[in-house]
Design an enzyme around this catalytic site. Structure first.
Site, PDB file in Angstrom:
ATOM      1  N   GLY A 118     -10.489  -6.710  16.516  1.00  0.00           N
ATOM      2  CA  GLY A 118     -11.169  -6.536  15.232  1.00  0.00           C
ATOM      3  C   GLY A 118     -11.399  -5.085  14.851  1.00  0.00           C
ATOM      4  N   ASP A 152      36.440   9.394  -7.848  1.00  0.00           N
ATOM      5  CA  ASP A 152      36.420   8.126  -8.564  1.00  0.00           C
ATOM      6  C   ASP A 152      37.651   7.316  -8.165  1.00  0.00           C
ATOM      7  OD1 ASP A 152      36.023   6.106 -10.283  1.00  0.00           O
ATOM      8  OD2 ASP A 152      36.389   7.274 -12.109  1.00  0.00           O
ATOM      9  N   GLY A 167      -7.401  -0.471  20.979  1.00  0.00           N
ATOM     10  CA  GLY A 167      -8.760  -0.603  20.440  1.00  0.00           C
ATOM     11  C   GLY A 167      -9.243  -2.034  20.607  1.00  0.00           C
ATOM     12  N   MET A 174      21.981  -5.022 -16.203  1.00  0.00           N
ATOM     13  CA  MET A 174      20.696  -5.718 -16.104  1.00  0.00           C
ATOM     14  C   MET A 174      20.225  -6.188 -17.476  1.00  0.00           C
ATOM     15  SD  MET A 174      19.743  -6.116 -12.991  1.00  0.00           S
ATOM     16  CE  MET A 174      18.028  -6.622 -13.186  1.00  0.00           C
ATOM     17  N   ASP A 175      20.636  -5.472 -18.529  1.00  0.00           N
ATOM     18  CA  ASP A 175      20.235  -5.887 -19.880  1.00  0.00           C
ATOM     19  C   ASP A 175      20.802  -7.264 -20.225  1.00  0.00           C
ATOM     20  OD1 ASP A 175      22.644  -4.344 -19.638  1.00  0.00           O
ATOM     21  OD2 ASP A 175      22.830  -4.380 -21.828  1.00  0.00           O
ATOM     22  N   SER A 204      -4.746  -3.511  24.763  1.00  0.00           N
ATOM     23  CA  SER A 204      -4.384  -2.713  25.938  1.00  0.00           C
ATOM     24  C   SER A 204      -5.616  -1.994  26.498  1.00  0.00           C
ATOM     25  CB  SER A 204      -3.261  -1.728  25.617  1.00  0.00           C
ATOM     26  OG  SER A 204      -3.421  -1.126  24.351  1.00  0.00           O
ATOM     27  N   GLY A 216      -9.193  -3.009  13.859  1.00  0.00           N
ATOM     28  CA  GLY A 216      -8.360  -2.615  12.715  1.00  0.00           C
ATOM     29  C   GLY A 216      -6.959  -2.183  13.110  1.00  0.00           C
TER      30      GLY A 216
HETATM   31  N1  LIG Z   1     -10.399 -12.833  26.439  1.00  0.00           N
HETATM   32  C1  LIG Z   1      -9.845 -12.189  25.428  1.00  0.00           C
HETATM   33  N2  LIG Z   1      -9.973 -10.847  25.341  1.00  0.00           N
HETATM   34  C2  LIG Z   1      -9.393 -10.192  24.315  1.00  0.00           C
HETATM   35  N3  LIG Z   1      -8.692 -10.777  23.328  1.00  0.00           N
HETATM   36  C3  LIG Z   1      -8.545 -12.119  23.365  1.00  0.00           C
HETATM   37  C4  LIG Z   1      -9.121 -12.862  24.421  1.00  0.00           C
HETATM   38  N4  LIG Z   1      -8.830 -14.159  24.212  1.00  0.00           N
HETATM   39  C5  LIG Z   1      -8.098 -14.219  23.081  1.00  0.00           C
HETATM   40  N5  LIG Z   1      -7.918 -12.996  22.553  1.00  0.00           N
HETATM   41  C6  LIG Z   1      -7.123 -12.702  21.357  1.00  0.00           C
HETATM   42  O1  LIG Z   1      -5.946 -12.059  21.814  1.00  0.00           O
HETATM   43  C7  LIG Z   1      -5.727 -10.840  21.141  1.00  0.00           C
HETATM   44  C8  LIG Z   1      -5.473  -9.692  22.110  1.00  0.00           C
HETATM   45  O2  LIG Z   1      -4.195  -9.739  22.577  1.00  0.00           O
HETATM   46  P1  LIG Z   1      -3.541  -8.453  23.179  1.00  0.00           P
HETATM   47  O3  LIG Z   1      -2.183  -8.851  23.632  1.00  0.00           O
HETATM   48  O4  LIG Z   1      -3.628  -7.335  22.230  1.00  0.00           O
HETATM   49  O5  LIG Z   1      -4.523  -8.183  24.398  1.00  0.00           O
HETATM   50  S1  LIG Z   1      -4.319  -7.295  25.688  1.00  0.00           S
HETATM   51  O6  LIG Z   1      -4.021  -5.977  25.283  1.00  0.00           O
HETATM   52  O7  LIG Z   1      -3.325  -7.873  26.561  1.00  0.00           O
HETATM   53  O8  LIG Z   1      -5.587  -7.313  26.359  1.00  0.00           O
HETATM   54  C9  LIG Z   1      -6.971 -10.519  20.374  1.00  0.00           C
HETATM   55  O9  LIG Z   1      -6.464 -10.226  19.075  1.00  0.00           O
HETATM   56  P2  LIG Z   1      -6.884  -8.928  18.238  1.00  0.00           P
HETATM   57  O10 LIG Z   1      -8.181  -9.309  17.596  1.00  0.00           O
HETATM   58  O11 LIG Z   1      -5.792  -8.796  17.261  1.00  0.00           O
HETATM   59  O12 LIG Z   1      -6.956  -7.760  19.105  1.00  0.00           O
HETATM   60  C10 LIG Z   1      -7.770 -11.787  20.363  1.00  0.00           C
HETATM   61  O13 LIG Z   1      -7.664 -12.431  19.118  1.00  0.00           O
HETATM   62  N1  LIG Z   2     -10.034   0.957   8.085  1.00  0.00           N
HETATM   63  C1  LIG Z   2     -10.719  -0.172   7.869  1.00  0.00           C
HETATM   64  N2  LIG Z   2     -11.817  -0.168   7.115  1.00  0.00           N
HETATM   65  C2  LIG Z   2     -12.517  -1.291   6.909  1.00  0.00           C
HETATM   66  N3  LIG Z   2     -12.137  -2.505   7.384  1.00  0.00           N
HETATM   67  C3  LIG Z   2     -11.050  -2.591   8.123  1.00  0.00           C
HETATM   68  C4  LIG Z   2     -10.277  -1.425   8.418  1.00  0.00           C
HETATM   69  N4  LIG Z   2      -9.239  -1.811   9.200  1.00  0.00           N
HETATM   70  C5  LIG Z   2      -9.367  -3.144   9.378  1.00  0.00           C
HETATM   71  N5  LIG Z   2     -10.441  -3.612   8.741  1.00  0.00           N
HETATM   72  C6  LIG Z   2     -10.877  -5.015   8.758  1.00  0.00           C
HETATM   73  O1  LIG Z   2     -11.184  -5.357  10.089  1.00  0.00           O
HETATM   74  C7  LIG Z   2     -10.768  -6.670  10.390  1.00  0.00           C
HETATM   75  C8  LIG Z   2      -9.967  -6.709  11.677  1.00  0.00           C
HETATM   76  O2  LIG Z   2      -8.797  -5.936  11.553  1.00  0.00           O
HETATM   77  P1  LIG Z   2      -7.489  -6.192  12.422  1.00  0.00           P
HETATM   78  O3  LIG Z   2      -6.489  -5.233  11.919  1.00  0.00           O
HETATM   79  O4  LIG Z   2      -7.147  -7.619  12.475  1.00  0.00           O
HETATM   80  O5  LIG Z   2      -7.987  -5.706  13.862  1.00  0.00           O
HETATM   81  P2  LIG Z   2      -7.283  -5.846  15.280  1.00  0.00           P
HETATM   82  O6  LIG Z   2      -5.866  -5.812  15.113  1.00  0.00           O
HETATM   83  O7  LIG Z   2      -7.757  -4.641  16.015  1.00  0.00           O
HETATM   84  O8  LIG Z   2      -7.795  -7.087  15.900  1.00  0.00           O
HETATM   85  C9  LIG Z   2      -9.990  -7.174   9.208  1.00  0.00           C
HETATM   86  O9  LIG Z   2     -10.793  -8.091   8.515  1.00  0.00           O
HETATM   87  C10 LIG Z   2      -9.746  -5.949   8.357  1.00  0.00           C
HETATM   88  O10 LIG Z   2      -9.813  -6.241   6.980  1.00  0.00           O
END
Ligand SMILES: Nc1ncnc2c1ncn2[C@@H]1O[C@H](COP(=O)(O)OS(=O)(=O)O)[C@@H](OP(=O)(O)O)[C@H]1O
Ligand SMILES: Nc1ncnc2c1ncn2[C@@H]1O[C@H](COP(=O)(O)OP(=O)(O)O)[C@@H](O)[C@H]1O
Length: 603
Positions: A444, A86, A441, A143-144, A515, A446
Site C-alpha cells: 500500500g 522515393d 516498500g 483519414m478525411d 522485497s 504506492g
Molecule cells: N503476509 C503478507 N505479507 C505481505 N504481503 C502479503 C502478505 N499476504 C498477502 N500479501 C499480498 O502480497 C503482496 C506482496 O507480494 P510481493 O511479492 O511484493 O511480496 S514479497 O516481496 O515477496 O514479500 C502484497 O501486495 P502489495 O500491497 O501490492 O504490496 C499483498 O497484497
Molecule cells: N503518491 C501517492 N500519493 C497518494 N496516494 C497514493 C500515491 N501512490 C499510491 N497511492 C495510493 O495508495 C494506494 C496503494 O498503492 P499501490 O500502488 O497499490 O501500493 P503497493 O504497490 O505498494 O501495494 C492506492 O490506493 C493508491 O491510489
C-alpha cells in the site's frame, strides 16, 4: 550541427505518396533543391561527407549498370536536412527499395485508411526491416475519407503491429494523416483531436538517429592510397566506430599494427576524431604496405575474415536467375573479388515470411538465403551490426550488370569453424539499453501506482519497458510461493533474474515487490552488477500509518484482526534500504510526478 535524415518512401501511386511528399515540401516551406550540387555546396562543412557518400554510392551503382528508378529529393527545414529516396510502388519495388533505401535512416510506409493493411504494406515494412532501416513510420492516409475515425486508425494500428511483431521490427510510429488536406503533415490537425502524437514533419525533425550509427567497431575500408613525395595517406569513408590520432590500429588482411598519426577531413583540415560516415584520410605512424581494399580497425575489435559467408540476397535482374554453382564478381566495401554461390538455402516469401527450402533459383525481386565462397577472403561484419561492412553486390562478369544485393548474416558456420558464440548478439548491438528499476516498500505504499506510471511514460517515449509486478507474478511464475522468509527470498531472486534478462535484452524492467529483506535485494543488485547492468533501487517510503489508512485491499485490517499472519509491517519485518538511489515520500507528489523523477534519474 544540422543532422541529415535519409528517408525512403514506399507505397503505390494510389496511396497518395506523391501528394504526401508534395505536401511536406510545400507546407514546411522547405528549401528544396533538385540539384545535388547545390545541396552539397550548402552543406559543406556540416554534412558534406554524408552527401559525398551518397553521391559516391549512386555513382557506383550507375557504373555497375543499374538503372535505379529512385528519385532523390533534397529539402531542409531550420532543424534538419532531408534526403528522400522515393521508390515507386510498381513491380520493381523490391529492387528499387533495396538499391535506393539501403542507406536510409527511416522508412515511410503509406496505408490507405479505407483499404487498411494490404499485402504491399507488409512487404514494404518487411523490406525496411530486412534492410536494417532503424525507424519505420506508418502514415495512415486519407483519414478525411473515413471521417477522421479513431476507431479505424486503431484497427489499422493493431493489425499492423501484430504483423510487425514477426519482423525484426524497427522503431514503429503510426500517424493518422490526410496528405491531400494537410492534416498532421506539418501541423497537428484539429480534425483529429484524439491523436496525441506529433505531426509527420515534427517526427521527422525529432527522430533520434545519431545513436543508430555504429560507433563501437572501428572500420575504415581503404579506398585510395594517396602518395605525394614522402607522404602516404589512406583515404576512405569511415564505416564504423570513432578514430582518433594516437589510436592503435591494425591493417587487415596483413595484420600489421601501427598507430594513427593524423586524420584529415574531406577539405584537408586536420580532425581530432572521425566517425561514420565521414570521408577522411589518415596517416599511420609506420610505413606499411597498405592497398585499396584493405581495412583499418582496432587490434581488439576485428571483423570476421573468411571466404565463406551466409547472406540474404535480393535478385535484381530479369536477364537471369540466381542458381547454385554460378560465379560472379563480388564487390564488398572497397574490395572486389570473385565468388561462387555454393548453396541456396531457401527463398523467402515476403508476404507470408515463409521460407521455401525447396527453391532451386531466385528471379527478379526475389529474396533468398545463400552460401557464398569467395576467392579472396572478405573482411566483413554481419549486416545487422554494420550496414557497410555487412553488404555486398554481385556483378555478372559478362554483362558487367549488378545482379544481386546481399546482406551478410554471418560467417558460414559449417565451413569456417567459427562458432556461433562469436557472432552472437552483443549488448551494444541492440538498439536500446536496458536497466532495472526496483521498487521496494510496504504493502500500500504506492509501489505499483508509480511503477505503472513509469512503464507508461517510458513506453510512450519509445523506450521498451516492462512491469514485473509482485502481485501479478505470484499468479504465474511464483504461484508456488507463500510469504515465509524463504519464499519471499525465492520470490525476490526469481524476479531479480527475470528483471536481469529483460534488462540484458534492452528493456527497462520495472520490478514492484515489497522485497522486505535487505539481503535479498542486495543479491539482485549484485547479479546486475556482475552483468554490467544498471540497477536502480527506489524506496517508496510511505509511513506504515499512511499505508494502513489507505489499506486498499483491506489486508492490514485482516492482519490486525489476526486473519493473516506474517504480514509485512504488522508482524513481519520490513528492512528499509540504507542507500537507495531514490526515496519517494507521499509529500513528493502524485505517482505521475514521482515517475517523472525516475525517468530523469534514468536519463
Ligand atoms: N503476509 C503478507 N505479507 C505481505 N504481503 C502479503 C502478505 N499476504 C498477502 N500479501 C499480498 O502480497 C503482496 C506482496 O507480494 P510481493 O511479492 O511484493 O511480496 S514479497 O516481496 O515477496 O514479500 C502484497 O501486495 P502489495 O500491497 O501490492 O504490496 C499483498 O497484497
Ligand atoms: N503518491 C501517492 N500519493 C497518494 N496516494 C497514493 C500515491 N501512490 C499510491 N497511492 C495510493 O495508495 C494506494 C496503494 O498503492 P499501490 O500502488 O497499490 O501500493 P503497493 O504497490 O505498494 O501495494 C492506492 O490506493 C493508491 O491510489
Amino acid at each position: 550541427m544540422t543532422q541529415l535524415l535519409r528517408l525512403a518512401t514506399a507505397g503505390s501511386v494510389d496511396d497518395g505518396k506523391s501528394t504526401l511528399i508534395g505536401r511536406l515540401l510545400h507546407d514546411s516551406k522547405a528549401v528544396l533543391s533538385d540539384q545535388l550540387e547545390a545541396v552539397e555546396r550548402a552543406s559543406r562543412g556540416e554534412d558534406g561527407p554524408d552527401l559525398a557518400l551518397l553521391t559516391d554510392g549512386l555513382r557506383a551503382e550507375r557504373e555497375q549498370g543499374i538503372t535505379i528508378d529512385v528519385a532523390h529529393r533534397y529539402f531542409a527545414t531550420p532543424r534538419r536536412k532531408f534526403i528522400i529516396a522515393d521508390t515507386p510502388g510498381h513491380i520493381q519495388y523490391t529492387r528499387n527499395m533495396v538499391t535506393g533505401a539501403s542507406t536510409a535512416d527511416l522508412a515511410l510506409v503509406l496505408i490507405d485508411a479505407r483499404k487498411g493493411v494490404l499485402e504491399q504494406s507488409r512487404r514494404h515494412a518487411f523490406l525496411a526491416s530486412l534492410l536494417g532501416i532503424p525507424h519505420l513510420v506508418l502514415c495512415v492516409n486519407k483519414m478525411d475519407l473515413v471521417d477522421h475515425s479513431q476507431q479505424r486508425f486503431d484497427e489499422i494500428r493493431a493489425e499492423f503491429s501484430s504483423f510487425a511483431m514477426k519482423l525484426d521490427a524497427p522503431d514503429l510510429t503510426f500517424i493518422p494523416v490526410s496528405a491531400l488536406r494537410g492534416d498532421n503533415i506539418v501541423h497537428r490537425s484539429e480534425n483529429m483531436p484524439w491523436y496525441e502524437g506529433t505531426s509527420l514533419l515534427h517526427h521527422l525533425e525529432e527522430v533520434h538517429v545519431a545513436s543508430d550509427r555504429n560507433l563501437i567497431d572501428v572500420r575504415l575500408p581503404v579506398q585510395y592510397v594517396i602518395r605525394d613525395g614522402d607522404f602516404r595517406g589512406y583515404a576512405g569513408t569511415v564505416a564504423g566506430g570513432v578514430l582518433k590520432p594516437g589510436d592503435d590500429v591494425v591493417v587487415l588482411p596483413s595484420g600489421f599494427t601501427s598507430g594513427i598519426e593524423e586524420i584529415w577531413g574531406p577539405g584537408g583540415e586536420p580532425e581530432e576524431e572521425a566517425f561514420t560516415p565521414q570521408a577522411v584520410t589518415v596517416r599511420l605512424t609506420d610505413d606499411l604496405d597498405v592497398a585499396r581494399g584493405d581495412l583499418i580497425c582496432r587490434p581488439q575489435n576485428r571483423p570476421h575474415t573468411g571466404q565463406d559467408v551466409d547472406a540474404l540476397v535480393c535478385w535484381l535482374t530479369e536477364q537471369s536467375t540466381l542458381e547454385p554453382g554460378a560465379r560472379y564478381a563480388v564487390q564488398h566495401t572497397t574490395r572486389s573479388t570473385r565468388a561462387q554461390v555454393r548453396q541456396l538455402d531457401y527463398r523467402l516469401d515476403i508476404n507470408t515470411l515463409h521460407r521455401d527450402t525447396g527453391a532451386k533459383s531466385l528471379s527478379l525481386n526475389e529474396i533468398g538465403r545463400i552460401r557464398l565462397r569467395t576467392q579472396q577472403p572478405l573482411l566483413f561484419d554481419a549486416y545487422r551490426r554494420n550496414r557497410t561492412t555487412g553488404s555486398f553486390i554481385l556483378v555478372d562478369e559478362d554483362t558487367n550488370n549488378t545482379v544481386a544485393a546481399g546482406m551478410i548474416t554471418g560467417p558460414d558456420v559449417a565451413e569456417s569453424a567459427v562458432t556461433w558464440v562469436s557472432t552472437a548478439v552483443r549488448r551494444e548491438q541492440r538498439r536500446t539499453r536496458g536497466a532495472t528499476v526496483w521498487f521496494t516498500g510496504l504493502s500500500g505504499s504506492g509501489k505499483s501506482s508509480v511503477a505503472v506510471e513509469l512503464e507508461r511514460r517510458l513506453v510512450a517515449a519509445g523506450r521498451p519497458a516492462y512491469l514485473l509486478d509482485g502481485d501479478n507474478l505470484r499468479h504465474g511464475l511464483n504461484a508456488d510461493l507463500g510469504f515465509s522468509a524463504a519464499d519471499r527470498a525465492e520470490n525476490v531472486r526469481r524476479v531479480g533474474e527475470v528483471a536481469r534478462l529483460f534488462a540484458d535484452a534492452g528493456t527497462v524492467s520495472i520490478a514492484s515487490l515489497i522485497s522486505p529483506y535487505r539481503a535479498d535485494r542486495e543479491r539482485v543488485r549484485q547479479v546486475h552488477r556482475e552483468a554490467g547492468l544498471t540497477f536502480v533501487e527506489i524506496f517508496v517510503d510511505t509511513p506504515l500509518e499512511t499505508c494502513e489508512a489507505r489499506d486498499p485491499k483491506g489486508l492490514y485490517a485482516r492482519a490486525r484482526a489476526g486473519e493473516i499472519t506474517g504480514f509485512t509491517g504488522v508482524d513481519d519485518a520490513y528492512e528499509a534500504p540504507r542507500d537507495p538511489d531514490l526515496v519517494l515520500r507521499p509529500d513528493m507528489g502524485d505517482p505521475g510526478q514521482m515517475a517523472a523523477m525516475i525517468v530523469d534519474l534514468l536519463d
